[in-house]
Design a protein around this motif. Structure first.
Motif, short mmCIF file in Angstrom:
data_model
loop_
_atom_site.label_atom_id
_atom_site.label_comp_id
_atom_site.label_asym_id
_atom_site.label_seq_id
_atom_site.Cartn_x
_atom_site.Cartn_y
_atom_site.Cartn_z
N ARG A 53 38.89 18.23 30.59
CA ARG A 53 37.68 18.56 31.38
C ARG A 53 36.59 17.53 31.11
O ARG A 53 35.42 17.86 30.93
N PHE A 54 37.02 16.27 31.04
CA PHE A 54 36.07 15.19 30.80
C PHE A 54 35.24 14.96 32.06
O PHE A 54 35.74 15.10 33.18
N ALA A 55 33.99 14.56 31.87
CA ALA A 55 33.08 14.32 32.99
C ALA A 55 32.51 12.91 32.86
O ALA A 55 32.65 12.27 31.81
N PRO A 56 31.86 12.42 33.92
CA PRO A 56 31.35 11.03 33.90
C PRO A 56 30.35 10.76 32.78
O PRO A 56 30.09 9.60 32.46
N HIS A 57 29.79 11.80 32.19
CA HIS A 57 28.83 11.56 31.08
C HIS A 57 29.49 11.78 29.71
O HIS A 57 28.83 11.63 28.68
N SER A 58 30.76 12.17 29.68
CA SER A 58 31.38 12.58 28.41
C SER A 58 31.46 11.43 27.41
O SER A 58 31.79 10.29 27.76
N SER A 59 31.20 11.79 26.16
CA SER A 59 31.33 10.85 25.06
C SER A 59 32.62 11.19 24.32
O SER A 59 32.77 12.27 23.76
N ILE A 60 33.56 10.24 24.33
CA ILE A 60 34.93 10.52 23.87
C ILE A 60 35.26 9.67 22.64
O ILE A 60 34.86 8.51 22.56
N LEU A 61 36.03 10.26 21.74
CA LEU A 61 36.53 9.54 20.56
C LEU A 61 38.03 9.31 20.72
O LEU A 61 38.75 10.24 21.09
#
Ligand SMILES: C[S@@+](CC[C@H](N)C(=O)[O-])C[C@H]1O[C@@H](n2cnc3c(N)ncnc32)[C@H](O)[C@@H]1O
Length: 259
Positions: free
Chosen positions: A37-45
């Motif tokens: 459920r990642f979004a265009p603002h998501s900060s991912i590791l």
């Protein structure tokens, strides 16, 4: 000092031997974003980001990606391919993440926990840095057992075969993330692809020790193991040039950390 398997020696050939088949990078990235459920603002590791095989095509789906890896040469390969994607790189150990608690909207792990003896600690660290409700996405491919008969032949003749993996043996413990208390979120997604390979290509990769499990083999192991594999190829495939069609899958599963 980490006893994890660092990939410095693989940096030069990693992409050539592990690259996604054509089109799979786009398809798998969409599945990862959907599962998490990642979004265009998501900060991912991404833990164990390597050469960016997963994160570079994932970048258009998210706001930013932070990658951590023990291997500077692997991340150097990513840097050379990077073309404006918002990916930050950190040289460090997944078992001691240098990040604040509850920092990330999601995490990604692909072909990493079998390399880390303290894999439970690495999982706990990922859980620590995820925001509440954020998921870890595990990605794995299922084509590795294609030449199981050849590895059986190897195992029959190589004495004291060293343990093949340093960390979790996902073949023996396929639900290791759940076993560590994580809960699946949503269904297991998959991307199916076909590709061909010959026993000759496989043997070339064994000789070049392209997989990390081969790095533990001694020259004596190779001297008896390779002829045993060649004999098994003659028996099972007839020729080094026999074309084998693989019906393979890349799986994507989201997990929520233990409560
Ligand atoms: C098989 S590669 C996978 C790279 C990438 N995730 C992919 O799927 O292509 C594993 C990577 O994990 C790194 N690695 C191994 N143990 C690690 C650890 N404890 N912390 C961070 N990175 C680690 C290796 O250096 C290597 O670059």
């Amino acid at each position: 000092m980490s006893e994890s398997v660092k990939f410095d020696r693989a940096a030069e050939y990693y992409d050539e031997t592990r690259g996604y088949p054509p089109g799979a990078d786009t398809a798998v990235s969409a599945l990862i974003a959907q599962a998490g459920r990642f979004a265009p603002h998501s900060s991912i590791l991404e833990v164990g980001i390597g050469t960016g095989r997963v994160s570079l095509p994932l970048a258009p789906h998210v706001g930013s990606i932070t990658g951590i890896d023990l291997s500077r040469p692997m991340m150097g390969k990513l840097r050379k391919k990077q073309n404006g994607e918002p990916i930050m790189l950190v040289e460090g150990d997944a078992t001691r993440l240098p990040f604040a608690a509850q920092q990330f909207d999601g995490a990604v792990a692909s072909h990493i926990f079998h390399l880390i003896p303290a894999w439970q600690q690495a999982l706990a660290e990922v859980g620590r840095v995820l925001k509440p409700g954020a998921a870890l996405i595990s990605i794995w491919a299922d084509e590795h057992n294609t030449f199981a008969t050849l590895w059986d032949a190897w195992n029959r003749v190589v004495p004291h075969n060293p343990e093949r993996v340093a960390g979790v043996d996902w073949r023996k413990q396929p639900n290791f993330i759940q076993d560590a208390g994580w809960q699946p979120m949503g269904d297991k997604l998959q991307h199916r692809y076909e590709r061909t390979i010959t026993p000759g290509t496989f043997m070339d990769q064994v000789r070049r020790r392209v997989w990390s499990m081969c790095w533990r083999f001694s020259d004596d192991d190779m001297a008896v193991g390779i002829p045993a594999m060649e004999a098994a190829i003659a028996e099972h495939y007839g020729s080094m040039d026999t074309i084998i069609h693989l019906d393979a899958r890349i799986y994507v599963q989201a997990y929520l950390p233990p409560a």
